[in-house]
Design an enzyme around this catalytic site. Structure first.
Site, mmCIF file in Angstrom:
data_model
loop_
_atom_site.group_PDB
_atom_site.id
_atom_site.type_symbol
_atom_site.label_atom_id
_atom_site.label_comp_id
_atom_site.label_asym_id
_atom_site.label_seq_id
_atom_site.Cartn_x
_atom_site.Cartn_y
_atom_site.Cartn_z
ATOM 1 N N GLY A 67 -40.060 27.426 -20.775
ATOM 2 C CA GLY A 67 -38.811 27.360 -21.521
ATOM 3 C C GLY A 67 -38.233 25.967 -21.482
ATOM 4 O O GLY A 67 -38.661 25.103 -20.704
ATOM 5 N N GLY A 115 -42.760 30.193 -19.225
ATOM 6 C CA GLY A 115 -42.715 30.909 -20.498
ATOM 7 C C GLY A 115 -44.006 30.836 -21.276
ATOM 8 O O GLY A 115 -44.291 31.716 -22.096
ATOM 9 N N GLU A 138 -41.558 28.380 -10.823
ATOM 10 C CA GLU A 138 -40.094 28.510 -10.864
ATOM 11 C C GLU A 138 -39.390 28.200 -9.544
ATOM 12 O O GLU A 138 -38.257 27.712 -9.544
ATOM 13 C CB GLU A 138 -39.725 29.919 -11.335
ATOM 14 C CG GLU A 138 -39.912 30.151 -12.829
ATOM 15 C CD GLU A 138 -41.358 30.359 -13.234
ATOM 16 O OE1 GLU A 138 -41.632 30.378 -14.439
ATOM 17 O OE2 GLU A 138 -42.223 30.491 -12.341
ATOM 18 N N ASP A 146 -40.560 34.798 -13.968
ATOM 19 C CA ASP A 146 -40.049 35.777 -14.928
ATOM 20 C C ASP A 146 -41.110 36.006 -16.003
ATOM 21 O O ASP A 146 -42.289 35.899 -15.718
ATOM 22 C CB ASP A 146 -38.702 35.319 -15.492
ATOM 23 C CG ASP A 146 -38.788 34.024 -16.290
ATOM 24 O OD1 ASP A 146 -39.765 33.268 -16.099
ATOM 25 O OD2 ASP A 146 -37.874 33.749 -17.110
#
Length: 352
Positions: A67, A115, A138, A146
């Protein structure tokens, strides 16, 4: 087709090609890109003229680095909530990819992180090359894996996924296949030929057979030979015990892992370990994404995400000031709060 668009779409034969088109940003995902991919998949799912989808990244550096972290940082600093809306749509896209009714071929060449894993590793035909570097990094920015990453890593053999989740380590092609993040190895110089061959496919079976025809054995990885100490050390119930076991092993690779774990967010480490353990007992990707949405929202409201992005991406001083600063100062109650329901703000994928 406008080459200035962040997502390029074109159909060749009966295959829809989706190309992420932000090469200077390593094709990092924006909200506009997530919506564009989702809309394209919605149309393709109902279009009898589309047999399969192929997703790739423009440029030669990678499919997608994740992301747009700087945007999330600026959003949090300004007290806005656009990032929460982004995650809501991104995680729904991850679920759509996993349930897509036609072959979804992800060309995971180069960097595939965060992502980028979410838009590739949930597909049913996942291709890596000798240039692939796949990671969920992360914890290094005070965040938690995620995009369904906790489900993927929880399903890896033994404790390999725990090792990758906590350290954020990137793996190559063979290790990505070993850990269940990819399926096929194709040398990068054959990707253009593979893409052309896929465009000549008229049925789903032809698509999967074509990828298999291009598949060869990946260069040897590293993780298979490290299963012994990884499984022993990361099976511990707490982050503190994981670190103790790594130190006690006396192995250089384990010591290197400790150095990494001591540099990343203690809160992120503890929440990540809890998320992985919980994901093992959740029965669907949708349930895991619901859990990850809660965790992401809590992390967005905490101090470590902003501080982690500042230290790594913005100021680049590599000297984050985590709060709390030590794993022992992160209590079970602190961790439990990350998993509490969000009320009417829930993602709610598993309810459908």
């Amino acid at each position: 087709m406008n080459d200035d668009e962040p997502v390029l779409l074109h159909t060749a034969g009966r295959v829809l090609h989706i190309t992420l088109n932000r090469p200077r940003a390593l094709n990092a995902l924006t909200h506009t890109m997530v919506r564009g991919i989702d809309e394209a998949l919605t149309r393709a799912a109902g279009d009898d003229d589309v047999t399969a989808v192929v997703i790739a990244g423009s440029g030669d550096r990678g499919l997608c680095a994740g992301g747009d972290i700087r945007s999330i940082y600026e959003d949090a600093r300004a007290g806005r909530r656009a990032s929460v809306d982004f995650w809501r749509d991104e995680y729904r896209l991850n679920a759509r990819i996993a349930g897509f009714p036609k072959p979804y071929v992800a060309l995971m060449d180069g960097i595939v992180m965060g992502g980028g894993v979410g838009i590739s590793a949930h597909g049913d035909v996942r291709v890596v090359t000798e240039r692939s570097r796949v990671a969920m990094p992360e914890t290094g920015i005070g965040f938690v894996p995620d995009v369904g990453g906790t489900r993927l890593l929880a399903g890896a053999p033994g404790e390999l996924g725990t090792h990758l989740a906590l350290t954020g380590r990137a793996v190559g092609a063979a290790d990505a296949v070993l850990c269940g993040l990819a399926d096929h190895f194709v040398p990068s110089h054959r990707l253009t030929e593979l893409t052309a061959a896929l465009s000549r496919c008229a049925t789903p079976t032809e698509v999967t057979d074509t990828v298999r025809r291009f598949t060869t054995e990946a260069p040897e990885g590293e993780l298979a030979g490290q299963r012994g100490w990884i499984d022993e050390c990361y099976a511990a119930d707490t982050v503190e015990e994981v670190i103790d076991r790594l130190l006690d092993s006396g192995l250089p690779a384990a010591k290197e892992a400790v150095t990494t774990l001591q540099a990343v967010s203690p809160t992120a480490l503890k929440v990540t370990l809890a998320a992985l353990r919980r994901a093992r007992h959740l029965t669907s990707l949708e349930a895991v994404l619901d859990q990850e949405f809660r965790v992401s929202c809590r992390a967005f409201d905490g101090p470590d995400l902003v501080e982690g992005v500042r230290a790594r991406i913005v100021d680049k001083d590599r000297n984050p000031r985590w709060s709390p600063a030590e794993p022992g100062d992160v209590t079970p109650a602190d961790v439990a709060r990350y998993f509490e329901p969000l009320g009417d703000q829930e993602l709610g994928l598993s309810a459908h």
